[in-house]
Design an enzyme around this catalytic site. Structure first.
Site, short mmCIF file in Angstrom:
data_model
loop_
_atom_site.label_atom_id
_atom_site.label_comp_id
_atom_site.label_asym_id
_atom_site.label_seq_id
_atom_site.Cartn_x
_atom_site.Cartn_y
_atom_site.Cartn_z
N LYS A 156 0.86 -1.19 0.00
CA LYS A 156 0.00 0.00 0.00
C LYS A 156 0.89 1.23 0.00
O LYS A 156 1.76 1.39 0.87
CB LYS A 156 -0.88 -0.06 1.24
CG LYS A 156 -2.18 0.68 1.12
CD LYS A 156 -3.02 0.36 2.35
CE LYS A 156 -4.32 1.12 2.35
NZ LYS A 156 -4.92 1.13 3.68
C1 E4P Z 1 -8.20 1.49 3.91
O1 E4P Z 1 -7.51 1.14 3.02
C2 E4P Z 1 -8.17 2.84 4.49
O2 E4P Z 1 -6.96 3.07 5.11
C3 E4P Z 1 -9.32 2.98 5.44
O3 E4P Z 1 -10.50 2.53 4.80
C4 E4P Z 1 -9.52 4.38 5.99
O4 E4P Z 1 -10.71 4.41 6.72
P1 E4P Z 1 -11.08 5.57 7.75
O5 E4P Z 1 -11.33 6.82 6.98
O6 E4P Z 1 -12.31 5.06 8.44
O7 E4P Z 1 -9.90 5.71 8.69
#
Ligand code: E4P
Length: 218
Positions: free
Chosen positions: A87
């Site tokens: 990522k």
């Molecule tokens: C996933 O890949 C993201 O990091 C995550 O969905 C972020 O979610 P949030 O906005 O609830 O922290």
């Protein structure tokens, strides 16, 4: 449509996996911190523990924000398990890193995407997944779902292989809207996934079936 669970909590991942509908996991540094995992070794071990539970698609985020650092860290993460998807934040060096990983056959998830332009760059660089953050846009009175629709249209126009991974999903309606729009993946908290099960008529109907069955057996 793929369902990913958005957590680093092993019990929640096991529970979602046991449902038989889970296609992967997304984590981020905040989710890892929430589990109290400290130090690179422990963090890497935790990714391996997640990989042991699910079949594929475990997004592990780099901490480095410079090109060389992202390449080093992403290469280490990818070597942990073949299920790992690296990522990478959608910044200038992130785009370069995505291009590098794509040429090496290492899968990537472009994260912190808040505009169609960012998604387009990620697709051009060869990202496997692009993660627009729906809930965080809604939080600032922008339309998160409209961004998902816009990105799907752009990717369809050119036949990009990059998959649209709707992230920052907050509730069941986000998931349904993603499905209607044709998002490839939604990464969701366990509560939102299990929320899809709920309907009062199912509960009422089941109670009636069981009570009729019991009466018929008296
Ligand atoms: C996933 O890949 C993201 O990091 C995550 O969905 C972020 O979610 P949030 O906005 O609830 O922290």
């Amino acid at each position: 449509m793929k369902f990913f669970i958005d957590t680093a909590n092993l019990e929640e991942i096991k529970e979602a996996q046991a449902l038989g509908i889970l296609d992967g996991v997304t984590t981020n540094p905040s989710l890892m911190a929430k589990e109290g995992i400290k130090g690179k070794k422990n963090i890497y071990r935790h990714y391996q523990a997640i990989c042991a539970i699910v079949d594929d698609n475990v997004s592990a985020e780099v901490i480095a924000t410079d090109y060389a650092g992202m390449i080093k860290e992403g290469t280490e993460l990818a070597a942990l398990d073949s299920k790992i998807v690296v990522k990478v934040p959608l910044i200038e060096d992130g785009i370069k890193a995505i291009k590098y990983f794509s040429e090496k056959g290492i899968r990537t998830n472009a994260t912190l995407v808040f505009s169609a332009g960012q998604a387009l760059l990620a697709a051009k660089a060869g990202a496997t997944y692009v993660s627009p953050f729906v809930g965080r846009l809604d939080d600032i009175s922008e339309d998160g779902m409209a961004l998902i629709e816009q990105i799907i249209t752009i990717f369809d126009n050119y036949g990009f292989a990059t998959e649209v991974l709707a992230a920052s999903i907050r509730h069941t309606m986000h998931i349904i809207e993603c499905a209607e729009m044709g998002a490839d993946v939604a990464t969701c908290p366990l509560k939102a996934i299990k929320g899809l099960l709920n309907h009062p008529l199912t509960d009422i109907g089941l109670a009636k079936f069981l009570s009729d069955y019991r009466k018929s057996q008296e």
